[in-house]
Design a protein around this motif. Sequence first.
Motif, short mmCIF file in Angstrom:
data_model
loop_
_atom_site.label_atom_id
_atom_site.label_comp_id
_atom_site.label_asym_id
_atom_site.label_seq_id
_atom_site.Cartn_x
_atom_site.Cartn_y
_atom_site.Cartn_z
N GLN A 102 36.48 23.12 18.77
CA GLN A 102 35.25 22.58 18.19
C GLN A 102 34.06 23.49 18.50
O GLN A 102 33.23 23.73 17.62
CB GLN A 102 34.98 21.17 18.73
N VAL A 103 33.99 23.99 19.72
CA VAL A 103 32.89 24.89 20.08
C VAL A 103 33.00 26.18 19.28
O VAL A 103 31.99 26.69 18.78
CB VAL A 103 32.89 25.17 21.60
N ARG A 104 34.19 26.68 19.15
CA ARG A 104 34.39 27.93 18.39
C ARG A 104 33.94 27.75 16.93
O ARG A 104 33.27 28.61 16.37
CB ARG A 104 35.85 28.35 18.43
N ALA A 105 34.29 26.62 16.34
CA ALA A 105 33.96 26.38 14.94
C ALA A 105 32.48 26.12 14.72
O ALA A 105 31.88 26.64 13.78
CB ALA A 105 34.78 25.20 14.41
N ASP A 106 31.87 25.31 15.60
CA ASP A 106 30.47 24.95 15.42
C ASP A 106 29.93 24.31 16.69
O ASP A 106 30.06 23.09 16.89
CB ASP A 106 30.31 23.97 14.25
N PRO A 107 29.33 25.11 17.56
CA PRO A 107 28.83 24.57 18.83
C PRO A 107 27.83 23.42 18.65
O PRO A 107 27.78 22.51 19.46
CB PRO A 107 28.17 25.75 19.53
N GLU A 159 39.15 17.47 27.58
CA GLU A 159 39.43 17.47 26.13
C GLU A 159 40.32 18.63 25.70
O GLU A 159 40.74 18.69 24.55
CB GLU A 159 38.12 17.52 25.34
N GLY A 160 40.57 19.57 26.60
CA GLY A 160 41.48 20.66 26.35
C GLY A 160 41.07 21.58 25.21
O GLY A 160 39.89 21.79 24.94
N MET A 161 42.09 22.09 24.54
CA MET A 161 41.88 23.07 23.47
C MET A 161 41.11 22.48 22.29
O MET A 161 40.42 23.21 21.57
CB MET A 161 43.20 23.68 23.01
N ALA A 162 41.18 21.17 22.11
CA ALA A 162 40.43 20.55 21.02
C ALA A 162 38.94 20.83 21.17
O ALA A 162 38.25 21.16 20.19
CB ALA A 162 40.69 19.04 20.97
N LEU A 163 38.43 20.73 22.39
CA LEU A 163 37.02 21.02 22.63
C LEU A 163 36.72 22.50 22.39
O LEU A 163 35.73 22.86 21.76
CB LEU A 163 36.61 20.63 24.05
N ALA A 213 29.76 20.22 18.26
CA ALA A 213 30.78 19.98 19.29
C ALA A 213 30.27 18.92 20.28
O ALA A 213 29.06 18.82 20.52
CB ALA A 213 31.10 21.28 20.03
N PRO A 214 31.18 18.16 20.87
CA PRO A 214 30.79 17.11 21.82
C PRO A 214 30.51 17.68 23.22
O PRO A 214 31.25 17.44 24.18
CB PRO A 214 31.98 16.16 21.82
N ILE A 215 29.46 18.47 23.30
CA ILE A 215 29.02 19.06 24.56
C ILE A 215 27.56 18.69 24.75
O ILE A 215 26.89 18.25 23.81
CB ILE A 215 29.20 20.60 24.58
#
Length: 182
Positions: free
Chosen positions: A80-85, A73-77, A88-90
């Motif tokens: 997303q984690v940085r903004a709100d883990p 997912e690259g930098m998009a992931l 995030a799709p993890i």
Amino acid sequence: MALRTDEPGIRGLFRYQPEAAQPLNQLSEVLLCGDSPLSRAERELIAAYVSSLNRCRFCYHTHAAFAAVRFPEGMALVDQVRADPESAPITAKFKALLAIAGAVQRGGQEVTEDHVRAARQEEATDREIHDTVLIAAAFCMYNRYVDGLATLACDDPGHYAQRAELNTGYVKVWNDALDEAV
């Protein structure tokens, strides 16, 4: 205090104090590239996440780039984690580990039994919890080293992308840089 160096971030500090560079690079090598049940991508993302919480631009951009090239997912992931883990799709397990990393960033004693219990409920192993805590603690140190000496940091994520493609470890990169300087 700003050091007089043209090299950004920790690279400039390592050039200034090479005796510290080797053991710190070896620590990075063990934590991010060595044997672990966590993938290299996950470990780089923990480093980026903690660096983001600490507002360390150089370390965040560096390890965000290293994580981004290792996740499909690259930098998009990473963003997303940085903004709100939590959104995030993890995996739920990785969310629980990032909660532990965030607690470490606030202070070692901020990691509670609830954090550990939540990670274990998501099937995190003791080794995964250990590695998460150690990566988070080490990056708090690295972040304070880099920012405490007012090093240079480029805010262009593209600047960091090329180095992130390297598949070698941190010790080899540092040794290659020393060879180039000679």
